[in-house]
Design a protein around this motif. Sequence first.
Motif, mmCIF file in Angstrom:
data_model
loop_
_atom_site.group_PDB
_atom_site.id
_atom_site.type_symbol
_atom_site.label_atom_id
_atom_site.label_comp_id
_atom_site.label_asym_id
_atom_site.label_seq_id
_atom_site.Cartn_x
_atom_site.Cartn_y
_atom_site.Cartn_z
ATOM 1 N N CYS A 65 8.211 4.979 -13.770
ATOM 2 C CA CYS A 65 8.226 6.222 -13.004
ATOM 3 C C CYS A 65 7.011 6.769 -12.528
ATOM 4 C CB CYS A 65 9.448 6.891 -12.751
ATOM 5 S SG CYS A 65 9.580 7.631 -13.985
ATOM 6 N N ILE A 66 5.831 7.152 -13.067
ATOM 7 C CA ILE A 66 4.542 7.407 -12.951
ATOM 8 C C ILE A 66 3.647 6.933 -13.445
ATOM 9 C CG2 ILE A 66 3.333 9.885 -13.341
ATOM 10 C CD1 ILE A 66 5.821 11.123 -12.678
ATOM 11 N N THR A 67 3.055 6.567 -12.454
ATOM 12 C CA THR A 67 1.587 5.610 -12.346
ATOM 13 C C THR A 67 0.355 6.576 -12.563
ATOM 14 O OG1 THR A 67 2.536 3.873 -11.423
ATOM 15 C CG2 THR A 67 0.335 3.695 -11.247
ATOM 16 N N ILE A 68 -0.089 6.435 -13.621
ATOM 17 C CA ILE A 68 -1.357 7.310 -13.478
ATOM 18 C C ILE A 68 -3.002 7.006 -13.459
ATOM 19 C CG2 ILE A 68 -3.056 8.019 -15.930
ATOM 20 C CD1 ILE A 68 -0.882 8.761 -17.366
ATOM 21 N N THR A 69 -3.580 7.087 -12.478
ATOM 22 C CA THR A 69 -4.551 6.589 -11.521
ATOM 23 C C THR A 69 -5.752 6.188 -12.266
ATOM 24 O OG1 THR A 69 -4.643 7.940 -10.420
ATOM 25 C CG2 THR A 69 -3.391 5.849 -9.486
ATOM 26 N N HIS A 70 -6.061 8.069 -13.007
ATOM 27 C CA HIS A 70 -6.760 7.695 -13.197
ATOM 28 C C HIS A 70 -7.568 9.535 -14.119
ATOM 29 C CE1 HIS A 70 -11.318 9.265 -12.960
ATOM 30 N NE2 HIS A 70 -11.157 10.082 -13.244
ATOM 31 N N SER A 71 -7.761 9.274 -15.574
ATOM 32 C CA SER A 71 -7.626 9.696 -16.626
ATOM 33 C C SER A 71 -9.166 10.479 -17.001
ATOM 34 C CB SER A 71 -7.369 9.643 -17.294
ATOM 35 O OG SER A 71 -7.316 8.727 -18.160
ATOM 36 N N GLN A 72 -9.918 11.490 -17.403
ATOM 37 C CA GLN A 72 -10.895 11.965 -17.997
ATOM 38 C C GLN A 72 -11.273 12.643 -19.093
ATOM 39 O OE1 GLN A 72 -13.747 13.018 -14.915
ATOM 40 N NE2 GLN A 72 -15.557 12.888 -16.256
ATOM 41 N N VAL A 73 -12.040 13.143 -19.841
ATOM 42 C CA VAL A 73 -11.401 13.971 -21.188
ATOM 43 C C VAL A 73 -12.612 14.791 -21.103
ATOM 44 C CG1 VAL A 73 -10.546 14.355 -23.731
ATOM 45 C CG2 VAL A 73 -10.004 12.546 -22.136
ATOM 46 N N VAL A 74 -12.227 16.043 -20.700
ATOM 47 C CA VAL A 74 -13.740 16.972 -20.631
ATOM 48 C C VAL A 74 -13.408 18.145 -21.896
ATOM 49 C CG1 VAL A 74 -14.647 15.621 -18.640
ATOM 50 C CG2 VAL A 74 -13.167 18.423 -19.061
ATOM 51 N N SER A 75 -14.786 18.571 -21.764
ATOM 52 C CA SER A 75 -14.274 19.816 -22.571
ATOM 53 C C SER A 75 -14.675 21.114 -21.758
ATOM 54 C CB SER A 75 -15.389 20.013 -24.203
ATOM 55 O OG SER A 75 -15.134 19.572 -25.102
ATOM 56 N N GLU A 76 -13.463 22.070 -21.264
ATOM 57 C CA GLU A 76 -12.822 23.305 -20.513
ATOM 58 C C GLU A 76 -13.722 24.497 -21.677
ATOM 59 O OE1 GLU A 76 -10.550 22.956 -17.538
ATOM 60 O OE2 GLU A 76 -11.692 21.561 -16.634
ATOM 61 N N ALA A 77 -14.661 25.071 -21.710
ATOM 62 C CA ALA A 77 -14.515 26.511 -22.413
ATOM 63 C C ALA A 77 -14.301 26.083 -23.855
ATOM 64 C CB ALA A 77 -13.659 27.710 -22.089
ATOM 65 N N GLU A 78 -14.517 25.545 -24.895
ATOM 66 C CA GLU A 78 -14.504 25.000 -25.674
ATOM 67 C C GLU A 78 -13.594 24.531 -26.288
ATOM 68 O OE1 GLU A 78 -17.082 24.192 -28.374
ATOM 69 O OE2 GLU A 78 -17.720 24.791 -26.990
ATOM 70 N N MET A 79 -12.706 23.969 -25.388
ATOM 71 C CA MET A 79 -11.234 23.598 -25.136
ATOM 72 C C MET A 79 -10.933 21.790 -24.461
ATOM 73 S SD MET A 79 -7.653 25.350 -24.289
ATOM 74 C CE MET A 79 -6.916 24.830 -23.281
ATOM 75 N N VAL A 81 -9.810 19.119 -22.696
ATOM 76 C CA VAL A 81 -8.789 18.648 -22.009
ATOM 77 C C VAL A 81 -8.546 17.341 -21.712
ATOM 78 C CG1 VAL A 81 -8.652 21.407 -21.360
ATOM 79 C CG2 VAL A 81 -9.784 19.663 -20.011
ATOM 80 N N MET A 82 -7.633 17.098 -19.976
ATOM 81 C CA MET A 82 -7.675 15.425 -19.627
ATOM 82 C C MET A 82 -7.059 15.931 -18.612
ATOM 83 S SD MET A 82 -5.494 12.293 -20.738
ATOM 84 C CE MET A 82 -3.614 12.918 -19.995
ATOM 85 N N HIS A 83 -7.747 15.619 -17.901
ATOM 86 C CA HIS A 83 -7.305 15.645 -16.082
ATOM 87 C C HIS A 83 -6.712 14.217 -15.649
ATOM 88 C CE1 HIS A 83 -10.151 18.894 -15.583
ATOM 89 N NE2 HIS A 83 -10.859 18.815 -16.508
ATOM 90 N N MET A 84 -5.642 13.972 -15.080
ATOM 91 C CA MET A 84 -5.782 12.967 -14.547
ATOM 92 C C MET A 84 -4.808 13.205 -13.420
ATOM 93 S SD MET A 84 -1.979 12.621 -16.117
ATOM 94 C CE MET A 84 -1.084 13.636 -16.709
ATOM 95 N N ASP A 85 -5.149 12.070 -12.235
ATOM 96 C CA ASP A 85 -4.311 11.728 -11.753
ATOM 97 C C ASP A 85 -2.920 10.374 -11.454
ATOM 98 O OD1 ASP A 85 -6.276 13.547 -10.141
ATOM 99 O OD2 ASP A 85 -7.277 11.566 -9.860
ATOM 100 N N TYR A 86 -2.083 11.437 -10.811
ATOM 101 C CA TYR A 86 -1.110 10.351 -11.108
ATOM 102 C C TYR A 86 -0.727 10.433 -9.576
ATOM 103 C CZ TYR A 86 1.497 14.636 -10.819
ATOM 104 O OH TYR A 86 1.937 15.715 -10.673
ATOM 105 N N HIS A 87 0.682 9.481 -9.226
ATOM 106 C CA HIS A 87 1.728 8.337 -8.874
ATOM 107 C C HIS A 87 2.529 8.403 -8.646
ATOM 108 C CE1 HIS A 87 2.939 7.727 -4.227
ATOM 109 N NE2 HIS A 87 3.006 6.302 -4.530
ATOM 110 N N ARG A 88 3.521 9.490 -7.904
ATOM 111 C CA ARG A 88 4.789 9.108 -8.647
ATOM 112 C C ARG A 88 6.186 8.113 -7.555
ATOM 113 N NH1 ARG A 88 8.807 13.842 -9.510
ATOM 114 N NH2 ARG A 88 9.556 14.392 -7.076
ATOM 115 N N PRO A 89 6.268 7.265 -7.509
ATOM 116 C CA PRO A 89 7.321 6.432 -7.092
ATOM 117 C C PRO A 89 8.255 7.265 -6.709
ATOM 118 C CG PRO A 89 5.689 4.876 -7.827
ATOM 119 C CD PRO A 89 5.580 6.230 -8.671
ATOM 120 N N ASP A 90 9.154 7.162 -8.158
ATOM 121 C CA ASP A 90 9.973 7.540 -8.610
ATOM 122 C C ASP A 90 10.227 8.872 -9.173
ATOM 123 O OD1 ASP A 90 11.086 4.800 -7.188
ATOM 124 O OD2 ASP A 90 10.503 3.665 -8.760
ATOM 125 N N PRO A 91 11.560 9.815 -8.920
ATOM 126 C CA PRO A 91 11.988 11.070 -10.067
ATOM 127 C C PRO A 91 11.630 10.467 -11.307
ATOM 128 C CG PRO A 91 13.620 10.077 -8.505
ATOM 129 C CD PRO A 91 12.464 9.393 -8.264
#
Length: 157
Positions: A65-79, A81-91
């Motif tokens: 029910c959740i499709t992750i279309t893109h993900s990227q791991v980066v450091s922000e302020a020494e923490m 994090v993973m940024h991801m884009d997703y699509h939710r065709p179903d609840p």
Amino acid sequence: MKKLLKYPIIRHLPYQPTASYESQHKDVNVIKALTCNLIGLLSFNACLKVQASNEVDIDNTLSACITITHSQVVSEAEMPVMHMDYHRPDPTAACGCMSKVSSFNSYIVRDSFESHVLGGNFVFEDAGSLTLPIAAQRKLISRGDMIKITISCAGPD
């Protein structure tokens, strides 16, 4: 013998407009711009260190029910994090979740041993992007460690 004047003679020259402040100080503005670009480049390079040196494995148990279309791991302020884009065709209820709340956990995998680093709950909207923390400090992830992220239904409280 010429008589030396106590005060210099002021000659009147034709009026010439002076350059604007910006053009008079363009060297300073160029240096400021180069400094900002250098700082941005160094920050971008620091952000890429986590992504370039660590393999990321996403275990999405909600993939029906959740499709992750893109993900990227980066450091922000020494923490990290993973940024991801997703699509939710179903609840998420279509995946068996009892609520809209989903859960994530991040692990460091060293020598086939998983060490839990951080976890939490979040909500997937219809579609969009999301940022999830991977660790509270960058120091917890060593160069070459594999990062495993699991996404699932949130359990009951």
